[in-house]
Design a protein around this motif. Structure first.
Motif, mmCIF file in Angstrom:
data_model
loop_
_atom_site.group_PDB
_atom_site.id
_atom_site.type_symbol
_atom_site.label_atom_id
_atom_site.label_comp_id
_atom_site.label_asym_id
_atom_site.label_seq_id
_atom_site.Cartn_x
_atom_site.Cartn_y
_atom_site.Cartn_z
ATOM 1 N N ASN A 1 0.827 -1.204 0.000
ATOM 2 C CA ASN A 1 0.000 0.000 0.000
ATOM 3 C C ASN A 1 0.864 1.258 0.000
ATOM 4 O O ASN A 1 0.598 2.218 -0.740
ATOM 5 C CB ASN A 1 -0.910 -0.012 1.226
ATOM 6 C CG ASN A 1 -1.811 1.205 1.295
ATOM 7 O OD1 ASN A 1 -2.749 1.337 0.512
ATOM 8 N ND2 ASN A 1 -1.531 2.101 2.227
ATOM 9 N N LEU A 2 1.918 1.257 0.809
ATOM 10 C CA LEU A 2 2.802 2.419 0.874
ATOM 11 C C LEU A 2 3.555 2.605 -0.438
ATOM 12 O O LEU A 2 3.714 3.733 -0.919
ATOM 13 C CB LEU A 2 3.784 2.257 2.036
ATOM 14 C CG LEU A 2 4.773 3.403 2.250
ATOM 15 C CD1 LEU A 2 4.051 4.716 2.488
ATOM 16 C CD2 LEU A 2 5.702 3.084 3.419
ATOM 17 N N ARG A 3 4.015 1.497 -1.028
ATOM 18 C CA ARG A 3 4.710 1.596 -2.320
ATOM 19 C C ARG A 3 3.800 2.221 -3.372
ATOM 20 O O ARG A 3 4.219 3.112 -4.127
ATOM 21 C CB ARG A 3 5.150 0.212 -2.785
ATOM 22 C CG ARG A 3 5.891 0.215 -4.135
ATOM 23 C CD ARG A 3 5.912 -1.161 -4.759
ATOM 24 N NE ARG A 3 4.563 -1.631 -5.032
ATOM 25 C CZ ARG A 3 4.255 -2.888 -5.336
ATOM 26 N NH1 ARG A 3 5.192 -3.801 -5.391
ATOM 27 N NH2 ARG A 3 3.002 -3.230 -5.572
ATOM 28 N N ALA A 4 2.546 1.769 -3.434
ATOM 29 C CA ALA A 4 1.609 2.326 -4.409
ATOM 30 C C ALA A 4 1.413 3.816 -4.177
ATOM 31 O O ALA A 4 1.331 4.607 -5.128
ATOM 32 C CB ALA A 4 0.275 1.588 -4.324
ATOM 33 N N HIS A 5 1.366 4.212 -2.917
ATOM 34 C CA HIS A 5 1.179 5.631 -2.598
ATOM 35 C C HIS A 5 2.401 6.450 -3.002
ATOM 36 O O HIS A 5 2.265 7.540 -3.579
ATOM 37 C CB HIS A 5 0.912 5.784 -1.102
ATOM 38 C CG HIS A 5 0.556 7.177 -0.692
ATOM 39 N ND1 HIS A 5 -0.661 7.754 -0.972
ATOM 40 C CD2 HIS A 5 1.278 8.127 -0.030
ATOM 41 C CE1 HIS A 5 -0.689 8.984 -0.500
ATOM 42 N NE2 HIS A 5 0.474 9.241 0.074
ATOM 43 N N THR A 6 3.601 5.937 -2.713
ATOM 44 C CA THR A 6 4.811 6.685 -3.066
ATOM 45 C C THR A 6 4.983 6.777 -4.580
ATOM 46 O O THR A 6 5.445 7.799 -5.097
ATOM 47 C CB THR A 6 6.057 6.032 -2.448
ATOM 48 O OG1 THR A 6 6.212 4.699 -2.957
ATOM 49 C CG2 THR A 6 5.947 5.977 -0.936
ATOM 50 N N GLU A 7 4.614 5.716 -5.289
ATOM 51 C CA GLU A 7 4.767 5.739 -6.744
ATOM 52 C C GLU A 7 3.782 6.694 -7.407
ATOM 53 O O GLU A 7 4.070 7.250 -8.468
ATOM 54 C CB GLU A 7 4.606 4.322 -7.301
ATOM 55 C CG GLU A 7 5.782 3.409 -6.958
ATOM 56 C CD GLU A 7 5.582 1.986 -7.443
ATOM 57 O OE1 GLU A 7 4.442 1.661 -7.859
ATOM 58 O OE2 GLU A 7 6.542 1.195 -7.389
ATOM 59 N N SER A 8 2.630 6.892 -6.794
ATOM 60 C CA SER A 8 1.661 7.828 -7.360
ATOM 61 C C SER A 8 1.891 9.259 -6.877
ATOM 62 O O SER A 8 1.295 10.198 -7.406
ATOM 63 C CB SER A 8 0.233 7.389 -7.016
ATOM 64 O OG SER A 8 0.035 7.348 -5.617
#
Length: 716
Positions: free
Chosen positions: A467-474
């Motif tokens: 979830n955090l990775r998806a947030h940082t990538e967006s």
């Protein structure tokens, strides 16, 4: 020397470093008893000029040969020679390539920015040849250089073909601005949540586990010598291999190697547990005399020892113990060490304790949640303990208190901050606490993955990381400098005061019963009054929607960039500085609160025996007002959150005596008499004569509280 003068004539040429192809060979001055890992010969060659970030840069090639005939090479694309000597070299070095022996060259690049990622251990000035100290010349090829702690003399200076950048280089894309990872290199054999305080059986992480972790977004991995070969050429950082085990000096050049350890472990909590508590147990007079200032002095002593003898010094100490390594004059504290701390009020002190020449140790402060931390667990207790009315339906209100200390300390020191998830953190909060911290500028996102309730099981932290990775990538483009400056208001707390530990919310300073909120400070004011003022000003900022930082009121703070500075004073007053003016208030400024009826609370006591030990039953009747009553102490042994309705605290017979009855394994009986009325009963005993004060408190979902005090006199 003529060859040096010959090279100096080229300074007028349009080359940042000098004429491409210029090659200088140096040799180690010591002839006898040279250890196997010591570099014997050093060759520096200037390469071609390239434009990087709209500025001319030039390649510098460094070749070495050690006594054991092994060697390594480094390629640097730099803006100027002075950039190599700068403590902020990463801003002026566009590319960085390392080749160890016959291994494939590795280039370390930032994942999102056009710049190199350099080693962060803190020994950079030793890794690049430097002129002898105090040499004024900017000429790169001095007749004598220092390198890896030793002196080297110029042997020859020639003009050869410029070095070729290796085309088979493997590029590692690293993100040093977001570090995500667990504390260990193991996982739970059975990941079933354990709420009964039993421990997990742990097994070592496998190669497939590491690949799964990397795919989930984890990029900061703890490894041992066996595990490192699985991930050392992946786009991740790693740590855990000791100075006794690393290949020297090559490991120091690896930008993805973070050191044998990367954190100082709870300096403030360790102060309490290893210094203060033993004194309290052995010295009754110390129980009476302890103050927040005394605790702070103990903390200062412990922190100094932990910094200079603990984690930051570990790599140097381990290298110096090796029989095959001669460090020469190398001496440094590991710069990328952060402090992993529960008592976040100490953040500013920890980040400001740097002597000249020490760099930035520790480089960051990371929040370690205390037991059973969560919005609906902690905010109701804060409202009951401090007499504030912070809305409990928004995790931002809890996060802003914790992150306010971290961000404020990072802002005033130009360092970093982060957060971590522990097993006892309310899982309803965890995903949002991470992404919100990222949005505020946090760098570290860690997990504790062992020990009973503290453990976050493997697949749970994988889900959080995805979830955090998806947030940082967006949301990849953060202005970290600007995010640190977000707060308009600074609220200052007297040094030594804090939020407690596992008692966070109940208010005992340093998590000590002896520093309970009913005690008087050195000004004759109850700690509760001081903390009430602090939290009421926090509530005021929350209700006004104003970002705030929280700081200890240390000497010589530069607070000019804040629009408003609120100083909570030990005499119970509040000083406010705004737009050049100063105002003194007799108490905190209570904000406008929503109208409504608080819950009603009445207490009756039944005495079973009038002799010691005195057995007492407290009967509470709670009638809800405008909102539902809710307060929980966390999960039970089955993992269920239950509404405890009431917080029971017992003060006395002496001022240093305190008991939190909810945690004493006393059976609390709750009867729901109808939809809005509860009856709560608890049995407890008193062992000593004297006067006791039973404090009962309840709170609703709007933060409204009702408090009742009952006095109990026990005679001999």
């Amino acid at each position: 020397m003529d060859i040096i003068k010959e090279h100096e004539t080229n300074e007028q040429q349009p080359f940042p470093l000098g004429l491409p192809g210029t090659t200088a060979k140096y040799y180690y001055t010591q002839k006898k008893d040279v250890l196997q890992t010591t570099v014997r010969t050093l060759i520096l060659t200037l390469g071609k000029v390239e434009e990087a970030r709209k500025t001319k840069h030039q390649w510098l090639h460094l070749q070495t040969k050690k006594t054991n005939e092994e060697g390594f090479c480094v390629w640097l694309l730099v803006e100027s020679y002075s950039a190599l000597k700068s403590t902020k070299s990463s801003q002026n070095i566009a590319r960085y390539i390392l080749k160890e022996g016959d291994n494939q060259p590795l280039e370390f690049r930032h994942k999102f920015e056009d710049k190199a990622v350099l080693p962060g251990l803190g020994c950079w000035s030793y890794l690049i040849p430097q002129p002898i100290k105090d040499t004024p010349s900017q000429e790169i090829f001095q007749s004598k250089l220092t390198f890896l702690g030793h002196s080297y003399l110029l042997d020859s200076l020639d003009h050869l073909e410029p070095p070729v950048i290796p085309i088979e280089t493997k590029v590692l894309l690293l993100n040093p601005d977001v570090l995500i990872g667990p504390a260990h290199n193991s996982k739970q054999k059975d990941e079933t949540r354990r709420y009964d305080r039993s421990d997990y059986e742990l097994v070592q992480l496998t190669q497939n586990d590491y690949l799964e972790m990397i795919n989930a977004g984890i990029n900061c991995l703890r490894v041992d010598k066996k595990q490192v070969k699985w991930i050392d050429q992946c786009n991740v950082f790693y740590w855990g291999i000791s100075g006794q085990e690393i290949k020297y000096p090559e490991y120091l050049y690896r930008s993805n190697y973070l050191g044998p350890t990367i954190f100082m472990d709870e300096p403030a909590v360790c102060t309490r547990d290893s210094i203060i508590r033993p004194k309290l147990e052995s010295d009754q007079s110390y129980r009476k005399s302890i103050t927040p200032q005394v605790a702070l002095e103990n903390f200062q002593d412990y922190f100094r020892h932990a910094k200079y003898q603990g984690a930051p010094a570990r790599l140097m100490n381990e290298l110096s113990e090796r029989s095959d390594v001669d460090l020469g004059n190398i001496d440094f504290l590991q710069q990328n060490i952060y402090s992993w701390e529960t008592m976040v009020s100490s953040a500013l002190y920890q980040l400001t304790r740097c002597e000249a020449g020490e760099g930035k140790v520790p480089s960051a402060i990371v929040f370690e949640p205390p037991g059973r931390f969560g919005t609906l667990r902690t905010l109701p207790e804060m409202n009951m303990a401090y007499g504030c009315q912070i809305p409990v339906d928004n995790p931002k209100n809890l996060a802003s208190i914790i992150y306010g200390f971290l961000r404020g300390a990072a802002r005033l020191t130009d360092k970093d901050w982060g957060m971590s998830i522990y097993g006892a953190v309310d899982r309803a909060d965890t995903f949002w606490l991470q992404t919100h911290a990222y949005d505020l500028g946090a760098k570290f996102f860690l997990y504790w993955d062992s020990y009973q309730l503290a453990c976050v099981p493997y697949n749970e932290y994988l889900a959080l990381s995805r979830n955090l990775r998806a947030h940082t990538e967006s949301h990849p483009n953060r202005n970290l400098g600007k995010l640190k400056q977000a707060a308009e208001v600074a609220i200052l707390l007297p040094p030594g005061y804090n939020l407690g530990h596992v008692y966070m919310g109940k208010g005992n300073l340093w998590g000590l019963n002896e520093l309970n909120l009913e005690r008087l400070n050195q000004k004759g004011i109850k700690y509760r009054v001081v903390m009430h003022n602090f939290f009421t000003e926090i509530e005021r900022c929350i209700r006004f929607g104003v970002a705030y930082d929280l700081l200890w009121d240390l000497d010589e703070l530069n607070l000019l960039a804040y629009r408003e500075v609120i100083r909570i004073k030990e005499d119970g007053k509040v000083e406010v500085v705004e737009e050049g003016g100063k105002s003194i208030y007799d108490k905190a400024r209570t904000p406008v609160r929503p109208s409504g009826t608080p819950p009603q609370l009445s207490i009756e006591l039944s005495y079973h025996e009038r002799e010691l030990p005195m057995e007492i039953t407290a009967h509470a009747t709670i009638t809800e007002g405008s909102a539902t009553v809710y307060y929980t102490t966390g999960t039970n042994a089955q993992g269920i959150y239950k509404n405890a309705i009431l917080c029971w605290e017992l003060y006395g017979p002496n001022e240093e005596d305190y008991r939190f009855l909810n945690w004493e394994e006393l059976e609390t009986r709750i009867t729901n008499q109808d939809n809005s009325r509860y009856k709560v009963e608890i049995d407890f005993s008193l062992e000593k004569p004297g006067t006791y004060h039973l404090r009962s408190a309840t709170v609703d979902m709007a933060g409204r509280t009702s408090i009742s005090w009952e006095t109990i006199v026990v005679e001999n």
